[in-house]
Motif scaffolding. Sequence first.
Motif, PDB file in Angstrom:
ATOM      1  N   MET A  68       0.906  -1.068  -0.136  1.00 17.39           N
ATOM      2  CA  MET A  68       0.366  -0.004   0.181  1.00 17.39           C
ATOM      3  C   MET A  68       1.139   1.662   0.098  1.00 17.39           C
ATOM      4  N   VAL A  69       0.619   2.532  -1.292  1.00 19.13           N
ATOM      5  CA  VAL A  69       1.461   3.080  -0.977  1.00 19.13           C
ATOM      6  C   VAL A  69       0.187   4.754  -0.171  1.00 19.13           C
ATOM      7  N   ILE A  70       1.014   5.967   0.462  1.00 18.14           N
ATOM      8  CA  ILE A  70      -0.158   6.197   1.021  1.00 18.14           C
ATOM      9  C   ILE A  70       0.691   7.348   0.644  1.00 18.14           C
ATOM     10  N   ASP A  71      -0.735   8.563  -0.488  1.00 17.79           N
ATOM     11  CA  ASP A  71      -0.032   9.549  -0.991  1.00 17.79           C
ATOM     12  C   ASP A  71      -0.889  10.881  -0.549  1.00 17.79           C
ATOM     13  N   PRO A  72      -0.026  11.489  -0.074  1.00 19.50           N
ATOM     14  CA  PRO A  72       0.195  12.832   1.362  1.00 19.50           C
ATOM     15  C   PRO A  72      -0.685  13.805  -0.101  1.00 19.50           C
ATOM     16  N   GLY A  73      -0.048  13.605  -1.430  1.00 19.25           N
ATOM     17  CA  GLY A  73      -1.009  14.939  -2.232  1.00 19.25           C
ATOM     18  C   GLY A  73      -0.063  16.107  -1.752  1.00 19.25           C
ATOM     19  N   TYR A  74       0.775  16.757  -1.598  1.00 17.79           N
ATOM     20  CA  TYR A  74       1.590  17.125  -1.716  1.00 17.79           C
ATOM     21  C   TYR A  74       1.560  18.392  -2.605  1.00 17.79           C
ATOM     22  N   LEU A  75       1.660  19.610  -2.736  1.00 11.23           N
ATOM     23  CA  LEU A  75       1.889  20.234  -3.885  1.00 11.23           C
ATOM     24  C   LEU A  75       0.723  20.373  -4.638  1.00 11.23           C
ATOM     25  N   THR A  76      -0.592  19.352  -4.449  1.00 16.54           N
ATOM     26  CA  THR A  76      -1.348  19.643  -4.949  1.00 16.54           C
ATOM     27  C   THR A  76      -2.672  20.624  -5.817  1.00 16.54           C
ATOM     28  N   ALA A  77      -3.011  21.114  -4.307  1.00 17.79           N
ATOM     29  CA  ALA A  77      -3.885  22.683  -4.489  1.00 17.79           C
ATOM     30  C   ALA A  77      -2.193  23.724  -4.599  1.00 17.79           C
ATOM     31  N   GLU A  78      -2.898  23.877  -6.226  1.00 17.46           N
ATOM     32  CA  GLU A  78      -2.211  25.380  -6.112  1.00 17.46           C
ATOM     33  C   GLU A  78      -1.510  26.435  -5.358  1.00 17.46           C
ATOM     34  N   ALA A  79      -2.592  26.560  -4.657  1.00 15.85           N
ATOM     35  CA  ALA A  79      -2.610  27.569  -3.825  1.00 15.85           C
ATOM     36  C   ALA A  79      -1.724  27.772  -2.594  1.00 15.85           C
ATOM     37  N   ASP A  80      -0.655  26.067  -2.514  1.00 13.14           N
ATOM     38  CA  ASP A  80       0.075  25.657  -1.694  1.00 13.14           C
ATOM     39  C   ASP A  80       1.275  26.149  -2.149  1.00 13.14           C
ATOM     40  N   VAL A  81       0.763  25.402  -3.346  1.00  9.07           N
ATOM     41  CA  VAL A  81       2.448  26.040  -5.060  1.00  9.07           C
ATOM     42  C   VAL A  81       2.722  27.575  -4.970  1.00  9.07           C
ATOM     43  N   ARG A  82       1.515  28.444  -4.874  1.00  8.20           N
ATOM     44  CA  ARG A  82       1.841  29.589  -5.271  1.00  8.20           C
ATOM     45  C   ARG A  82       2.177  29.943  -3.686  1.00  8.20           C
ATOM     46  N   ARG A  83       1.735  30.014  -2.760  1.00  2.43           N
ATOM     47  CA  ARG A  83       2.560  30.037  -1.247  1.00  2.43           C
ATOM     48  C   ARG A  83       3.783  29.513  -0.941  1.00  2.43           C
ATOM     49  N   GLN A  84       4.133  28.578  -1.343  1.00  4.17           N
ATOM     50  CA  GLN A  84       5.939  28.202  -1.698  1.00  4.17           C
ATOM     51  C   GLN A  84       6.582  28.990  -2.681  1.00  4.17           C
ATOM     52  N   VAL A  85       6.166  29.813  -3.652  1.00  2.00           N
ATOM     53  CA  VAL A  85       6.650  30.467  -4.925  1.00  2.00           C
ATOM     54  C   VAL A  85       6.542  31.464  -4.120  1.00  2.00           C
ATOM     55  N   ALA A  86       5.584  32.305  -3.320  1.00  4.20           N
ATOM     56  CA  ALA A  86       5.617  33.325  -2.415  1.00  4.20           C
ATOM     57  C   ALA A  86       7.157  33.533  -1.400  1.00  4.20           C
TER      58      ALA A  86
END
Length: 158
Positions: A1-19
């Motif tokens: 079984m693989v658990i995918d936490p879905g990191y950086l799948t929400a565009e708002a999270d990616v924008r926050r990281q860029v900022a």
Amino acid sequence: MVIDPGYLTAEADVRRQVAGLRRAKELFATAALAPFTGPPMAPYWGPETDEELVRWIRERSETLYHPVGTCRMGADEESVVDPSLRVRGISALRVADASVMPVINRGHTHAHGHDRREGRRAGRGGPGGGRANHRRRGGRVTTGRRPGEGMWHGSHLT
């Protein structure tokens, strides 16, 4: 079984990281920090545009937190482990790590996970099992701690 936490799948999270990266670059370029900084280190390839920064974030990001709250502890049948850290439905298996913590603490989870492992090794189960000298008194568990020492109480360290 693989658990995918879905990191950086929400565009708002990616924008926050860029900022955040842009702000860090601004701070490191200030006169106050100049004596303490040097040129970028490998493998940093110098992304500047938003698209390049997003690529960098997706290539290099990682989490340092151990997952918590993934293995609910409780006395009810819906919990994964009982208060003695025994996995329900599987004999001779206990979970003694940070996954039984209901919420992430403000610091690193290593000490709390280690506490649980040591408590299990010493034959004391449950929260705070490895760091406290547990005794039953009047139907409740007490510890041999002095006032001001840390103690795990359900969802936070006091």
